[in-house]
Design an enzyme around this catalytic site. Structure first.
Site, PDB file in Angstrom:
ATOM      1  N   HIS A   1       1.638   4.700   1.574  1.00 17.29           N
ATOM      2  CA  HIS A   1       0.194   3.889   0.974  1.00 17.29           C
ATOM      3  C   HIS A   1      -0.850   4.148   2.299  1.00 17.29           C
ATOM      4  CE1 HIS A   1       2.162   0.816  -1.687  1.00 17.29           C
ATOM      5  NE2 HIS A   1       1.511   1.834  -2.543  1.00 17.29           N
TER       6      HIS A   1
ATOM      7  N   CYS B   1       0.350  -5.434   3.961  1.00 17.34           N
ATOM      8  CA  CYS B   1       0.917  -5.401   2.837  1.00 17.34           C
ATOM      9  C   CYS B   1       1.034  -6.909   1.970  1.00 17.34           C
ATOM     10  CB  CYS B   1       2.220  -4.736   2.798  1.00 17.34           C
ATOM     11  SG  CYS B   1       2.298  -3.086   3.064  1.00 17.34           S
TER      12      CYS B   1
END
Length: 282
Positions: free
Chosen positions: A182, A276
């Site tokens: 990511h 996250c």
């Protein structure tokens, strides 16, 4: 005769950095576990401790509150062990919410669960995406520009969808190292015009783009990147990041930031850390 430029540079005080309060969304790791593997960090054979994950997560939440941020909490759903990673649940800009459509079936139910929270909490401008995107995991706003990751999770076609929806320019960046799957594992936003990132996580063309837009960015080395040091959250002054990222902590201090090391080692077993766990609603 001394160098005037050097003397002026030494005498010119740094503009004081200030913290901006944020409204954040988080999700307790009540059902956290590693029961499957969809990134190189996940090993179902390695035991996890949910109680430790909860304690570390609560310490992060309390730290946010102590720094003046407002933290909203979405209820976790049993059977969705990765729902703790709230950043993946959506992308929010100016009150507009782009929902998340996950690449792996193990996480697909998280998208509707997060979008339902937004609908129940007064958000009206919601978009269920046509293309795969994994929320703020791959969309990071720097001032009035969106940086958008692709390569492993988010479909590059979603970049145009996000630009049309938010009305902000979107700059696509290609990730090439599966350990940094990511964008928020390889790049962090520090202020409205500053970032830090790990160059080797990006394709040559994307590295060139980052150098062009952010010539003074803080660069991470392999050691700091490997401990998820770039999975960080900044309010413009305070930068919360894994405490093991000692090199980045030093460089951030030199830039006038206040780095705060945190421990989220249990959640790192699933490939996640500070950012996250944090969806920015501001």
């Amino acid at each position: 005769m001394p160098s005037t430029g050097t003397a002026l540079q030494e005498q010119t005080p740094r503009t004081p950095r200030t913290a901006t309060p944020h409204r954040l969304l988080m999700c307790r790791p009540q059902y956290f576990d590693v029961t499957y593997s969809i990134n190189p960090w996940m090993n179902p054979d390695k035991p996890t401790d949910t109680a430790t994950a909860l304690l570390q997560w609560e310490q992060l939440r309390e730290l946010y509150v102590s720094l003046g941020h407002t933290v909203e909490v979405v209820e976790p759903v049993e059977g969705l062990p990765d729902m703790v990673f709230a950043a993946n649940g959506a992308t929010v800009v100016d009150g507009k919410v782009l929902g998340a459509r996950f690449r792996h079936r193990e996480r697909t139910a998280e998208g509707p669960a997060y979008l339902d929270w937004f609908a129940r909490n007064g958000y009206r401008d919601l978009l269920w995406p046509e293309h795969i995107n994994e929320g703020e995991g791959d969309y990071l706003r720097v001032g009035r520009r969106m940086l958008a990751g692709t390569g492993f999770r988010t479909d590059a076609r979603s970049h145009a969808e996000a630009q049309e929806f938010f009305g902000l320019p979107v700059t696509g960046l290609t990730l090439v190292d599966p350990a940094f799957y990511h964008l928020d594992t390889a790049l962090a936003v520090l202020s409205a015009d500053e970032i830090m990132y790990y160059p080797q996580a990006f394709s040559p063309g994307s590295r060139a783009v980052l150098r062009e837009i952010f010539p003074d960015a803080v660069l991470a080395d392999a050691q700091d990147a490997a401990v998820f040091g770039l999975n960080a959250f900044s309010d413009g002054l305070n930068v919360l990041l894994p405490q093991a990222a000692t090199g980045l902590i030093g460089r951030l201090k030199e830039r006038g930031f206040n780095p705060i090391g945190v421990s989220l080692g249990e959640l790192l077993k699933a490939g996640g850390s500070v950012k996250c766990c944090t969806l920015d609603l501001s």
